[in-house]
Design an enzyme around this catalytic site. Structure first.
Site, PDB file in Angstrom:
ATOM      1  N   ASN A   9     -48.859  89.706  22.191  1.00 30.46           N
ATOM      2  CA  ASN A   9     -47.843  90.156  23.139  1.00 30.46           C
ATOM      3  C   ASN A   9     -47.333  88.906  23.838  1.00 30.46           C
ATOM      4  OD1 ASN A   9     -46.319  91.250  25.180  1.00 30.46           O
ATOM      5  ND2 ASN A   9     -47.930  92.562  25.992  1.00 30.46           N
ATOM      6  N   ARG A  93     -46.091  93.063  19.796  1.00 28.82           N
ATOM      7  CA  ARG A  93     -45.311  93.898  20.692  1.00 28.82           C
ATOM      8  C   ARG A  93     -43.893  93.309  20.760  1.00 28.82           C
ATOM      9  NH1 ARG A  93     -46.365  95.431  26.992  1.00 28.82           N
ATOM     10  NH2 ARG A  93     -44.650  96.889  27.118  1.00 28.82           N
ATOM     11  N   HIS A 181     -41.623 100.979  27.454  1.00 30.15           N
ATOM     12  CA  HIS A 181     -43.042 101.341  27.613  1.00 30.15           C
ATOM     13  C   HIS A 181     -43.482 102.368  26.562  1.00 30.15           C
ATOM     14  CE1 HIS A 181     -42.787 100.087  32.119  1.00 30.15           C
ATOM     15  NE2 HIS A 181     -43.394  99.140  31.432  1.00 30.15           N
ATOM     16  N   HIS A 208     -46.061 105.600  34.074  1.00 30.94           N
ATOM     17  CA  HIS A 208     -46.600 104.276  33.756  1.00 30.94           C
ATOM     18  C   HIS A 208     -46.220 103.365  34.923  1.00 30.94           C
ATOM     19  CE1 HIS A 208     -47.507 100.782  30.983  1.00 30.94           C
ATOM     20  NE2 HIS A 208     -46.835 100.200  31.963  1.00 30.94           N
ATOM     21  N   ARG A 241     -38.363  94.394  40.185  1.00 27.30           N
ATOM     22  CA  ARG A 241     -37.092  94.918  39.661  1.00 27.30           C
ATOM     23  C   ARG A 241     -36.590  96.058  40.545  1.00 27.30           C
ATOM     24  NH1 ARG A 241     -39.261  95.937  33.640  1.00 27.30           N
ATOM     25  NH2 ARG A 241     -40.898  94.401  33.930  1.00 27.30           N
ATOM     26  N   GLU A 331     -53.583 103.588  37.403  1.00 28.35           N
ATOM     27  CA  GLU A 331     -55.018 103.733  37.133  1.00 28.35           C
ATOM     28  C   GLU A 331     -55.889 103.375  38.330  1.00 28.35           C
ATOM     29  OE1 GLU A 331     -55.893 101.441  33.537  1.00 28.35           O
ATOM     30  OE2 GLU A 331     -54.052 102.229  32.630  1.00 28.35           O
ATOM     31  N   GLU A 379     -51.998  99.726  25.130  1.00 26.45           N
ATOM     32  CA  GLU A 379     -50.894  99.396  24.214  1.00 26.45           C
ATOM     33  C   GLU A 379     -51.376  98.543  23.045  1.00 26.45           C
ATOM     34  OE1 GLU A 379     -49.350  98.273  27.971  1.00 26.45           O
ATOM     35  OE2 GLU A 379     -47.312  98.806  27.394  1.00 26.45           O
TER      36      GLU A 379
HETATM   37  P1  ADP Z   1     -48.176  94.774  33.823  1.00 24.62           P
HETATM   38  O1  ADP Z   1     -46.979  95.657  33.883  1.00 24.62           O
HETATM   39  O2  ADP Z   1     -47.875  93.335  34.113  1.00 24.62           O
HETATM   40  O3  ADP Z   1     -49.061  94.991  32.610  1.00 24.62           O
HETATM   41  P2  ADP Z   1     -50.328  96.080  35.292  1.00 24.62           P
HETATM   42  O4  ADP Z   1     -50.293  97.343  34.510  1.00 24.62           O
HETATM   43  O5  ADP Z   1     -51.509  95.192  35.158  1.00 24.62           O
HETATM   44  O6  ADP Z   1     -49.020  95.209  35.107  1.00 24.62           O
HETATM   45  O7  ADP Z   1     -50.157  96.481  36.841  1.00 24.62           O
HETATM   46  C1  ADP Z   1     -50.098  95.518  37.846  1.00 24.62           C
HETATM   47  C2  ADP Z   1     -50.037  96.242  39.191  1.00 24.62           C
HETATM   48  O8  ADP Z   1     -51.231  97.028  39.342  1.00 24.62           O
HETATM   49  C3  ADP Z   1     -49.958  95.303  40.387  1.00 24.62           C
HETATM   50  O9  ADP Z   1     -49.013  95.779  41.335  1.00 24.62           O
HETATM   51  C4  ADP Z   1     -51.353  95.407  40.956  1.00 24.62           C
HETATM   52  O10 ADP Z   1     -51.356  95.191  42.356  1.00 24.62           O
HETATM   53  C5  ADP Z   1     -51.708  96.834  40.657  1.00 24.62           C
HETATM   54  N1  ADP Z   1     -53.148  97.030  40.765  1.00 24.62           N
HETATM   55  C6  ADP Z   1     -54.112  96.555  39.957  1.00 24.62           C
HETATM   56  N2  ADP Z   1     -55.343  96.884  40.431  1.00 24.62           N
HETATM   57  C7  ADP Z   1     -55.135  97.587  41.577  1.00 24.62           C
HETATM   58  C8  ADP Z   1     -55.978  98.207  42.553  1.00 24.62           C
HETATM   59  N3  ADP Z   1     -57.298  98.157  42.432  1.00 24.62           N
HETATM   60  N4  ADP Z   1     -55.393  98.861  43.582  1.00 24.62           N
HETATM   61  C9  ADP Z   1     -54.053  98.890  43.707  1.00 24.62           C
HETATM   62  N5  ADP Z   1     -53.202  98.340  42.834  1.00 24.62           N
HETATM   63  C10 ADP Z   1     -53.728  97.689  41.784  1.00 24.62           C
END
Ligand code: ADP
Length: 393
Positions: A9, A93, A181, A208, A241, A331, A379
Site C-alpha cells: 500500500n 492497493r 474505501h 469507516h 479533509r 474501532e 484491507e
Molecule cells: P488511516 O485512515 O490513516 O488508516 P486509521 O484507520 O488508523 O487511519 O485511523 C486514524 C484515526 O483513529 C486517528 O484520528 C486516531 O486518533 C484515531 N484513533 C486511533 N486509536 C484511537 C483511540 N484509542 N481513541 C480514539 N481515536 C483513536
C-alpha cells in the site's frame, strides 16, 4: 518451502507492507510494517502478527529514499529474514479502477497503461500506488502482480447513486460518484455473516472512520451508496479533509481570493476537517483529550456530519437493520460511537454503554431494533485474498 503473498500500500510518503503465508488453505499474517518518511527521514519497521519487532532501520534526516529505495530495502529484508518463504505474488492497493475495473486485475503492460490514465482522477494517490507496480515489473517481471481497487466494490451502485446533476455527457466521460474505501467495505461485508446474519442479509450502514472517513450503505452485502463521490474528499468531514462542500465555495475562493487549484487542493485535503476546525490537531485522540472550545466544536461538527449522512443512507436503504463501526476511530473511539448511536436513536438504535466501552463486538442492547457493532477492518487481508484468487485463475 511455504509460499506467501505480499501486499503493498504505497502512499505519497510511506510504503506499507504485509506478508501472508498460505497454510492449510488459510492466509496467515507473517510480517507487516512500513517504510515511512520516504522523502524526509525514512524509518523502516517490521513486526510479526503479535507485534514483536522483527526489523528496524532509520536513515538520517534529509535522506531521499523514495519508493524505489524503500522497495529495495523491503525485499532485501524479506530475503534475509524470511529466506524460507517464496513470494508467489504481490497485491497492491490502488485507489482508482475507473470504469474499467469492477474487480481486481492481474497487471500487465496494458493494464498499467489504463491505470495511468486514471492519474488525473486521483492525482494525490494513484501515481504513488502505481510506483511500486512499475518498479517490480521492471526489476522482477516474472513476479505476478494484482491491482485491487478502492472503487470496485461500489460499481454495483445504481446509476442514480453514481450521477451528479451535471450534463449527461460528463457522466459518460467518467465525471461520476465512484466511492472509495471499497476494500474495507468488502472485507466487512465478507465477515458480516459470522457477526450477525441479519446485518449480513439486510440493510446495513458501515461507518469507516479513520483519517479518511466515509459511510457505505450495504443491502445484502452489496454496496448501494457511498458518502464519497468523484474523489475521496467528498462526504463526511475527516481528519484534514473538508468533506462535502457547496461547489460555490470553490468558485468563491478562486474568484474572490485568487486561489489556484493547488492552493484549494491543499486547503480541502490537508488544511480542513478536524484540523482546520479545531486549529489543534487532526488526531481524534488529541481532540477527545482536549478541553479547548474549538476541539469540542470540531467534534460536534464531526458527529453532526455523520448524523446527516446517516439519515441519507437510511433513506436510500428505506430503513436500517444494523450499523457497523470500523477503522481507527470507529474501532477505538467509544465516545464518538456513543454520540453517533445517541443521534441515531430515532432510527431505533439503543446503545449498550458497557459493551461500547469494551469496544464490542455488539454495542447495542439486546432489545435495540437496530443492532450496532464494532468490526475491525482488514484491507490488507482482503487484498491478499483477491491476489490469491486472481493468480489461481
Ligand atoms: P488511516 O485512515 O490513516 O488508516 P486509521 O484507520 O488508523 O487511519 O485511523 C486514524 C484515526 O483513529 C486517528 O484520528 C486516531 O486518533 C484515531 N484513533 C486511533 N486509536 C484511537 C483511540 N484509542 N481513541 C480514539 N481515536 C483513536
Amino acid at each position: 518451502m511455504p509460499t506467501a503473498l505480499a501486499v503493498l500500500n504505497a502512499g505519497s510518503s510511506s510504503l506499507k507492507f504485509s506478508l501472508y503465508v498460505e497454510r492449510n488453505g488459510a492466509l496467515d499474517l507473517e510480517v507487516r510494517g512500513q517504510v515511512e518518511g520516504l522523502y524526509t527521514a525514512p524509518r523502516f519497521v517490521a513486526k510479526s502478527a503479535d507485534g514483536t519487532l522483527l526489523g528496524e532501520e532509520a536513515w538520517p534526516e534529509g535522506t531521499q529514499l523514495g519508493h524505489a529505495g524503500a522497495l529495495d530495502h523491503l525485499f532485501a529484508h524479506l530475503r534475509a529474514e524470511h529466506a524460507d518463504i517464496t513470494i508467489a505474488g504481490v497485491g497492491h492497493r490502488v485507489v482508482h479502477g475507473g470504469l474499467d475495473y469492477t474487480q481486481p486485475v492481474r497487471v500487465d503492460a496494458g493494464v498499467l497503461t489504463t491505470l495511468e490514465k486514471y492519474i488525473p482522477l486521483a492525482p494525490l494517490h494513484q501515481p504513488h500506488n502505481l510506483s511500486p507496480i512499475k518498479l517490480i515489473a521492471e526489476r522482477t517481471p516474472q513476479l505476478p502482480q494484482v491491482a485491487c481497487f478502492d472503487t470496485s466494490f461500489h460499481r454495483s451502485n445504481p446509476e442514480v447513486a453514481q450521477m451528479f446533476g451535471l450534463p449527461y455527457a460528463m457522466y459518460q466521460e467518467g465525471v461520476r460518484r465512484y466511492g472509495f474505501h471499497g476494500l474495507s467495505y468488502e472485507y466487512i461485508a465478507s465477515v458480516l455473516p459470522q457477526v450477525d446474519a441479519r446485518a449480513a442479509a439486510g440493510r446495513t450502514v458501515v461507518l469507516h472512520l479513520g483519517n479518511g472517513a466515509s459511510m457505505c450503505a450495504l443491502q445484502g452485502g452489496r454496496s448501494v451508496a457511498s458518502s464519497m463521490g468523484f474523489t475521496a474528499v467528498d462526504g463526511l468531514m475527516m481528519g484534514t479533509r473538508s468533506g462535502s462542500l457547496d461547489p460555490g465555495v470553490v468558485l468563491y475562493l478562486m474568484d474572490q481570493r485568487g486561489m489556484d487549484v493547488r492552493a484549494i487542493e491543499k486547503l480541502l485535503y490537508n488544511g480542513s476537517g478536524l484540523l482546520g476546525v479545531s486549529g489543534i490537531a487532526s488526531d481524534m485522540r488529541t481532540l477527545l483529550a482536549s478541553d479547548a472550545p474549538r476541539a469540542k466544536l470540531a467534534l460536534d461538527l464531526y458527529c453532526y456530519r455523520i448524523r446527516r449522512e446517516l439519515g441519507a443512507m437510511a433513506a436510500v436503504l428505506g430503513g436500517v437493520d444494523a450499523l457497523v463501526f470500523t477503522a481507527g476511530i470507529g474501532e477505538n473511539a467509544a465516545p464518538i460511537r456513543a454520540r453517533v448511536c445517541a443521534d441515531a436513536a430515532w432510527l431505533g438504535v439503543e446503545l449498550d454503554a458497557a459493551t461500547n466501552e469494551a469496544h464490542g463486538p455488539r454495542i447495542s442492547t439486546a432489545d435495540s431494533r437496530v443492532s450496532a457493532w464494532v468490526v475491525p477492518t482488514n484491507e490488507e487481508l482482503m487484498i491478499a485474498r483477491h491476489t490469491r484468487r486472481v493468480l489461481a485463475q
